[in-house]
Design an enzyme around this catalytic site. Structure first.
Site, PDB file in Angstrom:
ATOM      1  N   GLU A  82       0.836  -1.206   0.000  1.00 47.75           N
ATOM      2  CA  GLU A  82       0.000   0.000   0.000  1.00 47.75           C
ATOM      3  C   GLU A  82       0.868   1.251   0.000  1.00 47.75           C
ATOM      4  O   GLU A  82       1.734   1.439   0.837  1.00 47.75           O
ATOM      5  CB  GLU A  82      -0.919   0.009   1.222  1.00 47.75           C
ATOM      6  CG  GLU A  82      -1.899   1.164   1.226  1.00 47.75           C
ATOM      7  CD  GLU A  82      -3.065   0.948   2.187  1.00 47.75           C
ATOM      8  OE1 GLU A  82      -3.862   1.874   2.354  1.00 47.75           O
ATOM      9  OE2 GLU A  82      -3.163  -0.165   2.749  1.00 47.75           O
ATOM     10  N   GLY A  83       0.632   2.119  -0.960  1.00 47.63           N
ATOM     11  CA  GLY A  83       1.403   3.341  -1.121  1.00 47.63           C
ATOM     12  C   GLY A  83       2.419   3.239  -2.243  1.00 47.63           C
ATOM     13  O   GLY A  83       2.651   4.217  -2.965  1.00 47.63           O
TER      14      GLY A  83
END
Length: 652
Positions: free
Chosen positions: A555-556
């Site tokens: 995530e990211g």
């Protein structure tokens, strides 16, 4: 002058000093204000006093509620002590309250006890309180017994109230002078996210080694930034990225984050104007295609039809584990290892941030308890985590950050996000829980079933619980989702757009709807990554993913892969000129249009009968070289091109 960091404040001043106006300015933008009027109506024949009261009433916004305590002065303490944390009280003024207190109709009474009760109520009040009082101690001693009794009583009340308040301000000739600042300025330290184990070690399993993990003594606002380019605070006048946070209710520990907050919205005109402008640029065909949404989003959040590419970007990596069945299949200590990697500038996220010139901030969040057995967080932890996330966004805005990228790493985050989606969108856990993979890349169906069972049991346990935002965060969400929600709200308040990527950010977007519906309009989703929870949340929030790369870098990290593309689109849209066909001939110094073009003055070899000259015109009766044939079958009745393409774009 602005006064910050206060919960209770006493505003002193002389007659016509402007103390009431200053006190009203302190609460002008508070969503809930109760105006406590302490003075009586006075003599009906005293028109000057009636005029003063009318002027005070006329200044109050229509959204304020008013309450009178002149009939019973002792009730003022009860009103203050019973106020809710989301309220703001304005008491104007204590001079009128003392006048009523000394009135013979209210005697005999223990005035000292009444004053003590008032001071105690102010000190223990959960709401914000602004009190206005005349400062009469600088005048001459009155010559009458009643006058001396009034000044003595008011002086004692002012001293007792000043001791109970966080701040005291004296207004002289309209100029506020601070006498007692707040004990803890709002920028001195971040609120501690307490009551949770705050170490860098994983809370799941026991296989982690202390040598593999960088310990963190307590959960606080980190000062560690890696790959931070030189950033000057973006505080030029009129810059929408530097807009201040709107005034919101405050308590001694920070903001009061409550449902129904009115936060800013992006510019509703700049976005469509920027997209319309794309149709005029010197690009072939449909130009940017679906990426025109990036231009419209950036224009709306920047407040201009010619948005600029985001220069200063900060990645917030939220690290927090979830205990119990939610983390089934997760390797013990893996999330802590990745967080330590990011702090050291290693790993996929840190390298992508460095390539993009973005700063990376690693944030430890409270570990969540097993949701199948009880609440993930306590109510106090949720409040602290929300304010903590808000402060992270504020810190970024003050540093001139123009775009936040929300990232997360932690065991059990996907199951927690699935539980939030099930509670807020009515989804079934198996439909929003992604597959679980082992370190070798094999599918772990047993771990997936354990996660589904944990979410199912948590939903059954909370089936009769309220579904408010804070209730969902407490029962199901956990620390990372709560901090992410605070980040979204704080970024919205400071008009900073957020690039989402993954289940934690999307779960935070779902929860933020109940607290401030404006937050989702400041969010941009680069890629759904093939995650079912992200797809569902995006559909509910109205966030259309820009790409479909189906990467799974964490995530990211997926958002950082897309960031250079988004920046290139914005830079191109800002730099390209207008197409020549849409600009005046004189401005471009281009050949004239066919209707006004001069005829070639040089004679052709085959045209011996034509006299050369600038005024020669073509023979309009001559047969044209080409005639458009009539259609042989059914078809359009006209072959003329449309005045404007149906898509709204300039034809290529």
């Amino acid at each position: 002058m602005s006064v910050e960091g206060w919960k209770t404040i006493l505003v002193l001043g002389g007659i016509r000093s402007g103390k009431s106006e200053f006190a009203e300015s302190l609460v002008a933008d508070a969503p809930v204000v109760r105006y406590i009027a302490t003075a009586g109506e006075g003599d009906p024949e005293d028109t000057e006093w009636a005029t003063r009261l009318a002027a005070h009433r006329a200044r109050r916004p229509g959204s304020w509620t008013s309450e009178e305590t002149a009939g019973e002065p002792r009730r003022l303490a009860d009103v203050i002590s019973s106020a809710e944390p989301n309220e703001t009280l304005l008491v104007d003024d204590l001079g009128g309250w003392v006048t009523v207190l000394l009135d013979p109709d209210h005697q005999p009474a223990d005035d000292l006890a009444t004053v003590a009760e008032l001071a105690e109520a102010i000190g223990s009040c959960a709401a914000r309180v602004v009190l206005v009082s005349p400062e009469v101690g600088l005048s001459l001693v009155p010559t009458t017994p009643l006058g001396r009794a009034f000044t003595d009583a008011l002086g004692a009340v002012n001293r007792a109230v000043a001791d109970a308040c966080d701040s005291v301000v004296l207004v002289v000739a309209g100029q506020p002078v601070p006498l007692k600042p707040a004990a803890v300025p709002p920028t001195a330290a971040a609120p501690s996210v307490a009551a949770a184990p705050a170490t860098g070690t994983a809370s799941v399993g026991s296989g982690s080694s202390p040598d593999d993990v960088e310990p963190t003594p307590e959960v606080q606002l980190p000062d560690v930034l890696t790959h931070t380019p030189p950033v000057a605070p973006n505080q030029e006048p009129g810059n929408p990225w530097a807009a201040p946070t709107m005034a919101l209710p405050m308590v001694s520990t920070g903001l009061v984050i409550q449902p129904g907050m009115e936060l800013p919205m992006p510019d509703e005109y700049a976005g469509p104007q920027a997209v319309d402008r794309l149709a005029t640029l010197d690009v072939p065909g449909a130009g940017l295609g679906v990426l025109d949404r990036v231009v419209g989003f950036a224009a709306a959040t920047q407040g201009t039809s010619t948005p600029q590419a985001w220069g200063s970007v900060r990645v917030l990596l939220l690290h927090g584990d979830h205990a119990g069945g939610a983390s089934a299949g997760a390797v013990a200590g893996e999330s802590a290892r990745r967080a330590a990697q990011a702090r050291a500038g290693r790993g996929a996220l840190a390298r992508l941030a460095a390539e993009s010139g973005a700063s990376l901030q690693v944030v430890d969040t409270p570990a969540a308890a097993p949701i199948e057995d009880g609440p993930a967080l306590t109510v106090d932890q949720v409040e602290s985590a929300l304010r903590y996330g808000w402060r992270l966004a504020e810190q970024a805005a003050d540093a001139g950050v123009q775009l936040l990228v929300l990232a997360a790493c932690g065991a059990g985050t996907e199951a927690a996000a699935a539980a939030v989606l099930a509670a807020t969108a009515g989804a079934e856990p198996p439909a929003v829980l992604g597959r679980v993979f082992t370190d070798a890349g094999a599918i772990d169906d047993a771990a997936w079933m354990i996660r589904c069972a944990a979410v199912r049991d948590a939903l059954h346990r909370t089936r009769h619980s309220p579904r408010g935002a804070k209730d969902v965060l407490s029962e199901l969400g956990g620390g990372d989702v709560a901090v992410a929600t605070g980040v979204l709200l704080g970024a919205t308040a400071r008009r900073v757009p957020v690039l989402l990527d993954g289940p934690v950010g999307m779960a935070a977007g779902m929860v933020s709807r109940d607290l401030a519906g404006q937050a989702r309009h400041w969010c941009l989703l680069a890629d759904h990554g093939g995650h079912p929870a992200v797809r569902l949340a995006a559909d509910v929030l109205g966030l259309n993913p820009l790409l479909d790369l189906r990467m799974d870098l964490g995530e990211g990290a997926n958002a950082l892969v897309a960031l250079p593309l988004l920046r290139s689109v914005l830079a191109l849209a800002a730099a390209l000129p207008v197409h020549p066909s849409l600009v005046g001939d004189e401005a471009l110094d281009e050949p004239a249009t066919p209707e006004t073009a001069p005829v070639d003055t040089a004679p052709d070899e085959d045209d011996d009968d034509v006299e050369p000259g600038p005024t020669t015109e073509p023979d309009r009766d001559a047969e044209p070289d080409f005639v458009e044939p009539e259609p042989a079958g059914p078809g359009p009745t006209s072959t003329e091109p449309d005045a404007q393409p149906a898509s709204g774009w300039r034809a290529g």
